[in-house]
Motif scaffolding. Structure first.
Motif, short mmCIF file in Angstrom:
data_model
loop_
_atom_site.label_atom_id
_atom_site.label_comp_id
_atom_site.label_asym_id
_atom_site.label_seq_id
_atom_site.Cartn_x
_atom_site.Cartn_y
_atom_site.Cartn_z
N GLU A 81 45.04 44.14 37.71
CA GLU A 81 43.90 43.55 38.42
C GLU A 81 42.83 44.59 38.74
O GLU A 81 42.03 44.39 39.66
CB GLU A 81 44.40 42.86 39.70
N ASP A 82 42.75 45.66 37.95
CA ASP A 82 41.79 46.73 38.22
C ASP A 82 40.42 46.40 37.65
O ASP A 82 39.82 47.22 36.94
CB ASP A 82 42.30 48.04 37.62
N ALA A 114 35.50 41.14 35.33
CA ALA A 114 34.81 42.12 34.49
C ALA A 114 35.10 43.52 35.00
O ALA A 114 35.14 43.74 36.22
CB ALA A 114 33.31 41.87 34.49
N GLY A 115 35.31 44.44 34.08
CA GLY A 115 35.60 45.80 34.50
C GLY A 115 35.34 46.80 33.41
O GLY A 115 35.14 46.44 32.24
N ALA A 116 35.38 48.05 33.79
CA ALA A 116 35.09 49.12 32.85
C ALA A 116 36.25 49.37 31.89
O ALA A 116 36.05 49.90 30.80
CB ALA A 116 34.75 50.40 33.61
N THR A 117 37.45 48.99 32.31
CA THR A 117 38.65 49.30 31.53
C THR A 117 39.40 48.03 31.18
O THR A 117 39.63 47.17 32.03
CB THR A 117 39.58 50.22 32.34
N VAL A 176 46.29 36.51 32.35
CA VAL A 176 46.29 35.51 31.27
C VAL A 176 45.84 36.14 29.95
O VAL A 176 46.53 36.06 28.94
CB VAL A 176 45.39 34.32 31.62
N ALA A 177 44.64 36.73 29.95
CA ALA A 177 44.09 37.29 28.71
C ALA A 177 42.97 38.25 29.04
O ALA A 177 42.36 38.16 30.10
CB ALA A 177 43.58 36.17 27.80
N ALA A 178 42.71 39.17 28.11
CA ALA A 178 41.60 40.10 28.30
C ALA A 178 41.10 40.56 26.94
O ALA A 178 41.86 40.62 25.96
CB ALA A 178 42.02 41.30 29.14
N MET A 188 36.49 42.04 29.67
CA MET A 188 36.55 40.77 30.40
C MET A 188 37.97 40.24 30.40
O MET A 188 38.66 40.28 29.38
CB MET A 188 35.63 39.74 29.75
N GLY A 189 38.38 39.75 31.54
CA GLY A 189 39.73 39.23 31.66
C GLY A 189 39.76 37.86 32.30
O GLY A 189 38.82 37.45 32.98
#
Length: 121
Positions: free
Chosen positions: A106-107, A98-101, A48-50, A34-35
């Motif tokens: 911004e992926d 939200a993402g897999a990596t 900002v943060a992840a 999550m970012g």
């Protein structure tokens, strides 16, 4: 599919604090990194943060390191951004993703609609 909705934006004076929340619905929230990103008027979107799905890895942008804290509650499908010592330059629309990596880029696969944060001087 994952749907993300941000809450908690608003107007705050410089030096104050805000806590943003991002609630996810859909599948497998706990499996996603999550970012948080933000975009100020006339500027490109900024990292900002992840935080990783397990919580073991955290990244912060240079401009917020030491002032902002990202956390997540997988049981509540929610990620938070605690923002302290806010500055006028923190003003912008804040997006969760939200993402897999886990990445500073911004992926991310899914994005919320954003919530406005305005810091007055």
């Amino acid at each position: 599919q994952v749907q993300l909705v941000e809450f908690g934006g608003g107007l705050v004076q410089a030096g104050g604090s805000l806590r943003l929340s991002c609630v996810a619905s859909g599948r497998s929230f706990s499996a996603y990194a999550m970012g948080w990103f933000r975009q100020a008027p006339g500027k490109e979107r900024e990292f900002v943060a992840a935080k990783s799905w397990s919580g073991g890895f955290i990244y912060y942008g240079d401009s917020v390191e030491g002032r902002f804290t990202i956390s997540r509650d997988n049981a509540k499908n929610t990620v938070y951004l605690q923002m302290n010592s806010l500055k006028p330059e923190d003003t912008g629309v804040y997006y969760c993703a939200a993402g897999a990596t886990l990445t500073r880029g911004e992926d991310y696969d899914y994005w919320g609609q954003g919530t406005q944060v305005t810091v007055s001087s």
